[in-house]
Design a protein around this motif. Structure first.
Motif, PDB file in Angstrom:
ATOM      1  N   PRO A  15       0.848  -1.202   0.000  1.00  0.00           N
ATOM      2  CA  PRO A  15       0.000   0.000   0.000  1.00  0.00           C
ATOM      3  C   PRO A  15       0.881   1.249   0.000  1.00  0.00           C
ATOM      4  O   PRO A  15       2.011   1.227   0.510  1.00  0.00           O
ATOM      5  N   ALA A  16       0.366   2.335  -0.545  1.00  0.00           N
ATOM      6  CA  ALA A  16       1.145   3.569  -0.684  1.00  0.00           C
ATOM      7  C   ALA A  16       1.798   4.000   0.623  1.00  0.00           C
ATOM      8  O   ALA A  16       2.963   4.396   0.640  1.00  0.00           O
ATOM      9  N   GLY A  17       1.091   3.914   1.731  1.00  0.00           N
ATOM     10  CA  GLY A  17       1.632   4.359   3.009  1.00  0.00           C
ATOM     11  C   GLY A  17       2.715   3.464   3.584  1.00  0.00           C
ATOM     12  O   GLY A  17       3.414   3.844   4.518  1.00  0.00           O
ATOM     13  N   PRO A  21       8.391   2.917   4.251  1.00  0.00           N
ATOM     14  CA  PRO A  21       8.894   2.166   5.403  1.00  0.00           C
ATOM     15  C   PRO A  21       9.426   0.781   5.033  1.00  0.00           C
ATOM     16  O   PRO A  21      10.447   0.340   5.566  1.00  0.00           O
ATOM     17  N   VAL A  22       8.761   0.101   4.113  1.00  0.00           N
ATOM     18  CA  VAL A  22       9.246  -1.219   3.690  1.00  0.00           C
ATOM     19  C   VAL A  22      10.563  -1.080   2.933  1.00  0.00           C
ATOM     20  O   VAL A  22      11.483  -1.879   3.129  1.00  0.00           O
ATOM     21  N   ALA A  70       3.432   0.600   9.682  1.00  0.00           N
ATOM     22  CA  ALA A  70       2.816   1.041   8.433  1.00  0.00           C
ATOM     23  C   ALA A  70       1.919  -0.037   7.828  1.00  0.00           C
ATOM     24  O   ALA A  70       0.961   0.269   7.123  1.00  0.00           O
ATOM     25  N   LEU A  71       2.223  -1.294   8.145  1.00  0.00           N
ATOM     26  CA  LEU A  71       1.434  -2.404   7.621  1.00  0.00           C
ATOM     27  C   LEU A  71       0.331  -2.848   8.583  1.00  0.00           C
ATOM     28  O   LEU A  71      -0.390  -3.804   8.308  1.00  0.00           O
ATOM     29  N   GLY A  72       0.212  -2.164   9.714  1.00  0.00           N
ATOM     30  CA  GLY A  72      -0.826  -2.499  10.677  1.00  0.00           C
ATOM     31  C   GLY A  72      -0.525  -3.752  11.482  1.00  0.00           C
ATOM     32  O   GLY A  72      -1.429  -4.389  12.016  1.00  0.00           O
ATOM     33  N   LEU A  73       0.760  -4.101  11.587  1.00  0.00           N
ATOM     34  CA  LEU A  73       1.177  -5.282  12.333  1.00  0.00           C
ATOM     35  C   LEU A  73       1.621  -4.894  13.738  1.00  0.00           C
ATOM     36  O   LEU A  73       1.924  -3.738  14.003  1.00  0.00           O
ATOM     37  N   ALA A  74       1.700  -5.868  14.611  1.00  0.00           N
ATOM     38  CA  ALA A  74       2.158  -5.635  15.976  1.00  0.00           C
ATOM     39  C   ALA A  74       3.572  -5.078  15.964  1.00  0.00           C
ATOM     40  O   ALA A  74       4.407  -5.471  15.151  1.00  0.00           O
ATOM     41  N   THR A  75       3.840  -4.153  16.871  1.00  0.00           N
ATOM     42  CA  THR A  75       5.173  -3.546  16.951  1.00  0.00           C
ATOM     43  C   THR A  75       5.836  -3.790  18.299  1.00  0.00           C
ATOM     44  O   THR A  75       6.980  -3.398  18.489  1.00  0.00           O
ATOM     45  N   THR A  76       5.140  -4.436  19.203  1.00  0.00           N
ATOM     46  CA  THR A  76       5.703  -4.736  20.516  1.00  0.00           C
ATOM     47  C   THR A  76       6.386  -6.093  20.453  1.00  0.00           C
ATOM     48  O   THR A  76       5.740  -7.089  20.102  1.00  0.00           O
ATOM     49  N   PRO A  77       7.684  -6.155  20.771  1.00  0.00           N
ATOM     50  CA  PRO A  77       8.378  -7.443  20.723  1.00  0.00           C
ATOM     51  C   PRO A  77       7.781  -8.410  21.744  1.00  0.00           C
ATOM     52  O   PRO A  77       7.321  -8.001  22.803  1.00  0.00           O
ATOM     53  N   PRO A  78       7.779  -9.701  21.412  1.00  0.00           N
ATOM     54  CA  PRO A  78       7.262 -10.684  22.360  1.00  0.00           C
ATOM     55  C   PRO A  78       8.161 -10.779  23.580  1.00  0.00           C
ATOM     56  O   PRO A  78       9.365 -10.524  23.503  1.00  0.00           O
TER      57      PRO A  78
END
Length: 92
Positions: A15-17, A21-22, A70-78
Motif C-alpha cells: 500500500p502507498a503508506g 517504510p518497507v 505502516a502495515l498495521g502489524l504488531a510492533t511490541t516485541p514478544p
C-alpha cells in the motif's frame, strides 16, 4: 534466507503508506546481510561479534518497527517465554 526475504519484500505491491517504510527495512536488511557476511569471514571472535552485533541491530531496529506499524502489524516485541506453548505455522 535473508536474500529471499529481501526479494519477497521488493517483489510485493505494498500500500502507498507502507512503500517507504518497507523500502527502508529492505535497505537495513541489505546492510545486515553485508555485516553477517563480514562476520562469517572474521578471523577472531571479537571481529565476529562486532559484525554480528551490527547485523542484528539492523534487523531488530527502528526500520522493522516502522514497517510493521505502516502495515498495521504488531510492533511490541514478544516477551521471552510468553506464549511459547502455542502452535503456529508461522510466527512474525
Amino acid at each position: 534466507m535473508l536474500g529471499e526475504q529481501i526479494e519477497a519484500l521488493r517483489g510485493h505491491a505494498w500500500p502507498a503508506g507502507a512503500r517507504r517504510p518497507v523500502a527502508g527495512l529492505v535497505e537495513d536488511l541489505e546492510d545486515a546481510r553485508e555485516e553477517w557476511r563480514k562476520a562469517s569471514t572474521a578471523g577472531d571472535a571479537d571481529t565476529y561479534y562486532t559484525h554480528y552485533d551490527k547485523a542484528y541491530g539492523f534487523v531488530d531496529g527502528r526500520a522493522t518497527v516502522t514497517a510493521r506499524k505502516a502495515l498495521g502489524l504488531a510492533t511490541t516485541p514478544p516477551v521471552p517465554g510468553e506464549d511459547e506453548s502455542r502452535d503456529s505455522e508461522a510466527e512474525v
